[in-house]
Enzyme design. Structure first.
Site, short mmCIF file in Angstrom:
data_model
loop_
_atom_site.label_atom_id
_atom_site.label_comp_id
_atom_site.label_asym_id
_atom_site.label_seq_id
_atom_site.Cartn_x
_atom_site.Cartn_y
_atom_site.Cartn_z
CB THR A 98 20.25 52.56 39.19
OG1 THR A 98 19.40 51.42 38.97
CG2 THR A 98 19.47 53.83 38.87
CE LYS A 173 15.62 51.43 38.38
NZ LYS A 173 16.80 50.69 38.86
#
Length: 293
Positions: A98, A173
């Site tokens: 991420t 995300k």
């Protein structure tokens, strides 16, 4: 068909993800900064150990990365010992970290200059999702590279979706983390309200989880939140890292994030309480009265 793959980064997510690849019959070479972790993985799984990302990536059709943040990704990708140093023009780099959308676009360009495919592919589902092989993977990149990588990613995923061009996976995300932040705060407030109202919270959760208020957070964290159990799951420190990425992107695109900004500060307070490694559901701890002395 079995593929030759490399997996770089054997943390709480990467360790089981790489294990699923090996269990699916893929030929896996791993690299981890802490060598003892990689040695343990090799002892438990069918695979090989490399002492640099470059050696892990040599000969791999797909190189997977799952590390901490933008800087960590650059460390394992660039330089003489980085993965790109040995990747061929038929290989694909898949970044499960991420990270920022800017980094995804940067990596896409660096890979393209070398003829290497690139997919930014952050995941959702937490440690349990990685262990059980049921992660949700949100991807950005070219369709041709995605279609080649998807059957391999399926080893640890329940859903793998191409959202758009490079960076789209990371932006998706960010949407995911924005939604989670608001959901966990609302669940915390609802449960504490119910407790102070004298309700049977087990009955409350069983009832409302079947209706419009139901969510993954309610089903998987409601009971542990009531019991003040937070020593597991997705750490507050990681969530604050992710929300920092969200805030930086929102500054660029002008998106208003009043609730997310507020919840980020609540998570900061949890860190100040010493709960940096607590699960994100620990927001409820801020709403409880202090213990009597």
């Amino acid at each position: 068909m079995p593929a030759d793959v490399a997996f770089i980064g054997l943390g709480v997510m990467g360790y089981p993800m790489a294990g699923h690849l090996a269990a699916a019959g893929h030929r896996v070479t791993v690299f981890n900064r802490t060598t003892s972790v990689a040695q343990r993985w090799v002892a438990e799984n069918a695979g090989e150990l490399a002492d640099t990302p470059a050696r892990a990536a040599a000969g791999a059709e797909i190189v997977f990365i799952c590390v901490g943040a933008d800087g960590d990704v650059r460390t394992v990708v660039y330089g003489d010992d980085g993965a790109l140093a040995t990747m061929s023009d038929t290989s694909i780099l898949v970044d499960h970290t991420t990270a920022s959308a800017d980094l995804a676009r940067e990596l896409s360009g660096a890979c393209a200059r070398q003829g290497v495919g690139f997919i930014d592919a952050p995941v959702s589902g937490g440690e349990a999702g990685a262990q059980n092989g049921v992660l949700t993977v949100m991807c950005g990149g070219a369709a041709e590279h995605f279609e080649r990588a998807r059957p391999v990613i399926d080893a640890y995923a329940r859903a793998v979706t191409l959202i758009g061009t490079a960076g789209s996976g990371q932006l998706t995300k960010m949407v995911n983390q924005i939604c989670i932040a608001g959901l966990v705060q609302a669940l915390s407030e609802g449960l504490e309200f119910g407790r102070r109202a004298g309700l049977d919270l087990d009955a409350v959760l069983e009832t409302i989880s079947q209706g419009a208020a139901g969510s993954w957070q309610m089903s998987n964290r409601g009971t542990t939140m009531m019991a003040d159990e937070f020593e597991f799951g997705f750490a507050v420190d990681w969530m604050r890292k992710d929300l920092g990425i969200v805030m930086a992107e929102a500054q660029r695109n002008g998106a208003p994030l009043p609730v997310t900004s507020l919840v980020d500060q609540f998570y900061k307070r949890v860190q100040e309480l010493g709960g940096g490694r607590w699960d994100t559901s620990s927001l409820i701890a801020l709403l409880r009265p202090p213990p009597e002395r």
